[in-house]
Design an enzyme around this catalytic site. Structure first.
Site, mmCIF file in Angstrom:
data_model
loop_
_atom_site.group_PDB
_atom_site.id
_atom_site.type_symbol
_atom_site.label_atom_id
_atom_site.label_comp_id
_atom_site.label_asym_id
_atom_site.label_seq_id
_atom_site.Cartn_x
_atom_site.Cartn_y
_atom_site.Cartn_z
ATOM 1 N N GLY A 11 48.507 81.404 82.641
ATOM 2 C CA GLY A 11 47.890 80.471 81.692
ATOM 3 C C GLY A 11 46.824 79.638 82.373
ATOM 4 N N GLN A 76 50.451 89.174 83.602
ATOM 5 C CA GLN A 76 50.881 90.538 83.941
ATOM 6 C C GLN A 76 52.354 90.544 84.348
ATOM 7 O OE1 GLN A 76 49.720 93.605 84.091
ATOM 8 N NE2 GLN A 76 47.644 93.231 83.367
ATOM 9 N N THR A 133 48.974 74.862 87.576
ATOM 10 C CA THR A 133 49.709 74.920 86.319
ATOM 11 C C THR A 133 49.897 73.506 85.782
ATOM 12 O OG1 THR A 133 51.842 75.306 85.220
ATOM 13 C CG2 THR A 133 51.930 75.082 87.590
ATOM 14 N N ASP A 135 52.401 72.738 84.277
ATOM 15 C CA ASP A 135 53.856 72.515 84.266
ATOM 16 C C ASP A 135 54.370 71.825 85.539
ATOM 17 O OD1 ASP A 135 53.650 73.984 81.929
ATOM 18 O OD2 ASP A 135 54.303 75.857 82.861
ATOM 19 N N ARG A 170 57.819 55.285 60.858
ATOM 20 C CA ARG A 170 58.430 56.613 60.952
ATOM 21 C C ARG A 170 58.954 56.920 62.358
ATOM 22 N NH1 ARG A 170 53.518 59.617 57.752
ATOM 23 N NH2 ARG A 170 54.493 59.639 55.706
ATOM 24 N N MET A 177 54.214 70.513 76.296
ATOM 25 C CA MET A 177 54.368 71.790 77.007
ATOM 26 C C MET A 177 55.110 71.569 78.336
ATOM 27 S SD MET A 177 51.003 74.172 76.658
ATOM 28 C CE MET A 177 50.857 75.352 75.332
ATOM 29 N N HIS A 179 56.873 74.657 79.756
ATOM 30 C CA HIS A 179 57.693 75.857 79.905
ATOM 31 C C HIS A 179 59.156 75.479 80.078
ATOM 32 C CE1 HIS A 179 58.084 80.073 80.113
ATOM 33 N NE2 HIS A 179 58.326 80.167 81.405
ATOM 34 N N ARG A 283 45.949 72.046 77.665
ATOM 35 C CA ARG A 283 45.354 72.837 78.759
ATOM 36 C C ARG A 283 43.842 72.891 78.678
ATOM 37 N NH1 ARG A 283 49.017 78.124 78.454
ATOM 38 N NH2 ARG A 283 46.972 79.096 78.331
HETATM 39 O O1 F6P Z 1 52.454 77.625 82.005
HETATM 40 C C1 F6P Z 1 51.578 76.878 81.261
HETATM 41 C C2 F6P Z 1 51.948 76.909 79.812
HETATM 42 O O2 F6P Z 1 51.009 76.173 79.073
HETATM 43 C C3 F6P Z 1 53.359 76.424 79.482
HETATM 44 O O3 F6P Z 1 53.454 75.024 79.468
HETATM 45 C C4 F6P Z 1 53.598 77.083 78.163
HETATM 46 O O4 F6P Z 1 54.967 77.267 77.945
HETATM 47 C C5 F6P Z 1 52.896 78.407 78.324
HETATM 48 O O5 F6P Z 1 51.923 78.223 79.340
HETATM 49 C C6 F6P Z 1 52.204 78.902 77.081
HETATM 50 O O6 F6P Z 1 51.751 80.178 77.343
HETATM 51 P P1 F6P Z 1 50.643 80.946 76.516
HETATM 52 O O7 F6P Z 1 49.334 80.284 76.797
HETATM 53 O O8 F6P Z 1 50.685 82.332 77.037
HETATM 54 O O9 F6P Z 1 51.003 80.798 75.080
#
Ligand code: F6P
Length: 356
Positions: A11, A76, A133, A135, A170, A177, A179, A283
């Site tokens: 990603g 990949q 990343t 993450d 509310r 995000m 992962h 991202r």
């Molecule tokens: O690893 C980065 C990330 O944005 C994660 O936070 C998320 O789970 C994943 O990639 C999403 O993947 P894709 O862009 O393949 O949907």
């Protein structure tokens, strides 16, 4: 002549171009005309199928602030699909590496990328990795580039949600995000002043979450904000075997866990609830200044390793310094959030609820 291949895999995130630029500028400075850089297209795919091109100094100018990756990227999954349509991907990568006559392959990526990088290193290729990343889940480095930029965006989302949440009185869930780990949610949640933070490392009990929302309402708070990691899971799910968990998730009638949590809350309370999923926004766009600096440092450190012909490492940030970490130590390990880390303890001191 030094021949260096460079690719970005997995990603994308902010800071990839800044890192590419760091590697290239430092190489040109070190070797001047005695270096040839091959840009390999779309991650390992380009290495497998021979999509690469010679690049030149001007190609690396003006890209410091550019989001995404000028090289393209792809995912990949090697473990399951090493051979596809009679093509052995690893053998093809070795062939193309040789065809280019590379002295070193520089890969910019996360966990999957470094697993493959280690595999290639074990096959005898010279490889250097850079940890990217949003993450921040790469073992061996305190920080990956992309994380801080994504944190800025996720925090901005929580900030903006505050104004609408308070206007309407509310409960809002902001899904972050990350992962399988909770770094991004934890940091954005603290920075954005979330009232509840749910991360995979601390399985949630919906009763605790609802109790906190009720407590806030009784205390006169008009709204509550939950920062929920996309990988958050319930106590019941945490007790399941991997296969059962996967099967249960496959049957889950919600687009993501946040919607399920919203339903779980609605089922037992009167709270009016909304879900916001910023997704890939996190991202996108330009890297923040911190990531520009970190990416540049990683890039120039990689060039230094090439100069010293020190291969088989990922450059990493440890205690403020950039150090090489053997790829074999990084591959296949996930850096999760320690449940007793200072950030969590500090958040708990503030009364932030983790749903446990
Ligand atoms: O690893 C980065 C990330 O944005 C994660 O936070 C998320 O789970 C994943 O990639 C999403 O993947 P894709 O862009 O393949 O949907």
């Amino acid at each position: 002549m030094r021949k260096i291949g460079i690719l970005t895999s997995g990603g994308d995130c902010q800071g990839l171009n800044a890192a590419i630029r760091g590697v290239a500028k430092a190489l040109y400075r070190e070797f001047s005309d005695n270096v040839m850089i091959y840009g390999i297209q779309d991650g390992y795919s380009g290495l497998i199928y021979g999509n690469y091109k010679e690049m030149h100094e001007p190609d690396f100018s003006g890209i410091l602030t550019l989001g995404g990756t000028i090289l393209g990227t792809s995912r990949q999954p090697f473990k399951l699909m090493r051979v596809v349509d009679d093509i052995d991907k690893v053998e093809n990568m070795k062939k193309n590496y040789k065809k280019m006559g590379l002295d070193c392959l520089v890969v910019l990526g996360g966990n999957g990328t470094h697993k493959t990088a280690n595999l290639l290193a074990e096959e005898g290729l010279h490889v250097i990795g850079l940890p990217k990343t949003i993450d921040n889940d790469l073992w061996g480095t305190d920080m990956t580039f992309g994380f801080q930029s994504a944190m800025d965006i996720a925090t901005d989302v929580i900030d903006r949600i505050h104004t609408t949440a308070t206007s309407h009185g509310r409960v809002f869930i902001v899904e972050v995000m990350g992962h399988k780990v909770g770094w991004l949610t934890l940091y954005a949640g603290i920075a954005g002043g979330a009232d509840v933070i749910l991360i995979p490392e601390i399985p949630y009990d919906i009763k605790s979450v609802v109790a906190e929302l009720d407590r806030r309402e009784k205390a006169g708070k008009r709204f509550s904000i939950l920062a929920v990691a996309e990988g958050a899971l319930s106590v019941e799910e945490a007790g399941m075997k991997k296969k059962a968990f996967k099967a249960a998730r496959a049957q889950m009638p919600y687009p993501s866990v946040s919607y399920r949590i919203a339903d779980e809350i609605s089922a037992v309370s009167e709270h009016e609830i909304r879900v916001t999923v910023p997704g890939h926004f996190q991202r996108g766009g330009s890297p923040c200044p911190y990531d520009r600096v970190l990416s540049t440092r990683f890039g120039t450190a990689a060039a230094q390793l090439i100069k010293k012909e020190k291969y088989g490492y990922m450059v990493a940030l440890q205690n403020g310094s950039i150090v090489p970490v053997p790829l074999g130590e990084v591959a296949g390990k996930l850096k999760t959030v320690p449940v007793d880390c200072e950030e969590i303890l500090s958040a708990r001191e503030m009364g932030i609820c983790f749903g446990d």
